[in-house]
Design a protein around this motif. Structure first.
Motif, PDB file in Angstrom:
ATOM      1  N   ARG A 101       0.824  -1.223   0.000  1.00 52.01           N
ATOM      2  CA  ARG A 101       0.000   0.000   0.000  1.00 52.01           C
ATOM      3  C   ARG A 101       0.851   1.264   0.000  1.00 52.01           C
ATOM      4  O   ARG A 101       0.419   2.303  -0.501  1.00 52.01           O
ATOM      5  N   ALA A 102       2.045   1.192   0.546  1.00 54.21           N
ATOM      6  CA  ALA A 102       2.911   2.368   0.619  1.00 54.21           C
ATOM      7  C   ALA A 102       3.508   2.754  -0.743  1.00 54.21           C
ATOM      8  O   ALA A 102       4.011   3.868  -0.891  1.00 54.21           O
ATOM      9  N   PHE A 103       3.422   1.853  -1.738  1.00 50.32           N
ATOM     10  CA  PHE A 103       4.046   2.101  -3.038  1.00 50.32           C
ATOM     11  C   PHE A 103       3.073   1.797  -4.182  1.00 50.32           C
ATOM     12  O   PHE A 103       3.252   0.822  -4.926  1.00 50.32           O
ATOM     13  N   PRO A 104       2.074   2.623  -4.371  1.00 48.54           N
ATOM     14  CA  PRO A 104       1.067   2.336  -5.398  1.00 48.54           C
ATOM     15  C   PRO A 104       1.608   2.311  -6.827  1.00 48.54           C
ATOM     16  O   PRO A 104       0.970   1.747  -7.710  1.00 48.54           O
ATOM     17  N   ARG A 105       2.795   2.856  -7.062  1.00 51.71           N
ATOM     18  CA  ARG A 105       3.363   2.876  -8.420  1.00 51.71           C
ATOM     19  C   ARG A 105       4.349   1.738  -8.672  1.00 51.71           C
ATOM     20  O   ARG A 105       4.896   1.626  -9.768  1.00 51.71           O
ATOM     21  N   ILE A 106       4.570   0.918  -7.678  1.00 52.38           N
ATOM     22  CA  ILE A 106       5.451  -0.244  -7.844  1.00 52.38           C
ATOM     23  C   ILE A 106       4.575  -1.489  -7.938  1.00 52.38           C
ATOM     24  O   ILE A 106       3.615  -1.642  -7.185  1.00 52.38           O
TER      25      ILE A 106
END
Length: 162
Positions: A101-106
């Motif tokens: 959830r902390a990295f929506p673009r990964i």
């Protein structure tokens, strides 16, 4: 904790690995025999020590926060969770949900046999519903087919070419 990809994965994909079999609550008799994560380079002392250190980190308080910092530092485009090892308990799955959830673009992805453990299945479904996560339920003839859940694909371990 994260290791950079190889010629098969590519250098923009990082992976997080654990000791194979010891962290695989959904393992079957077939996958114990055929597990690639117990062969070749995975047998080296350096690799086994790294996976053991990762397990220590995964079991420690603050794992999600430490992994978030690692990802910020290494900036991967994709993360494969477990080329070796598997989701071994609810707390660990919840930590990965926080990380994802902390990295929506990964893009994150994993293959798992832990679906066969009822108390883990519900949490794996939550993880699989995240928009930047791809999950495959792995199975073989010894364990039967996984449940069909929207957004989760299945893959099958073949024992031979037939």
């Amino acid at each position: 904790m994260l290791t950079k990809g190889n010629t098969k994965l590519g250098t923009t994909i990082y992976s997080f690995n654990l000791p194979a079999l010891d962290t695989c609550p959904g393992k079957s008799a077939v996958c114990v025999i055929l597990c690639y994560a117990t062969k070749r380079r995975f047998k080296s002392g350096i690799v086994r020590a790294a996976h053991s250190r990762n397990l220590d980190e995964a079991q420690a308080a603050g794992f999600a926060e430490k992994m978030i910092e690692e990802i910020r530092s290494k900036k991967p485009k994709s993360v494969r969770i477990h080329a070796a090892g598997d989701f071994f308990n609810v707390r660990y799955i919840k930590a990965w949900i926080k990380v994802i959830r902390a990295f929506p673009r990964i893009t994150f992805y994993a293959y798992t046999r832990s679906w066969i453990i009822p108390q883990l299945l519900t949490h794996l479904e939550v993880m699989a519903a995240l928009p930047n996560f791809d999950m495959w339920f792995s199975c073989d003839r010894a364990m039967g087919c996984p449940p069909r859940i929207k957004g989760i694909r299945s893959c099958y371990l073949a024992e031979n070419d037939e």
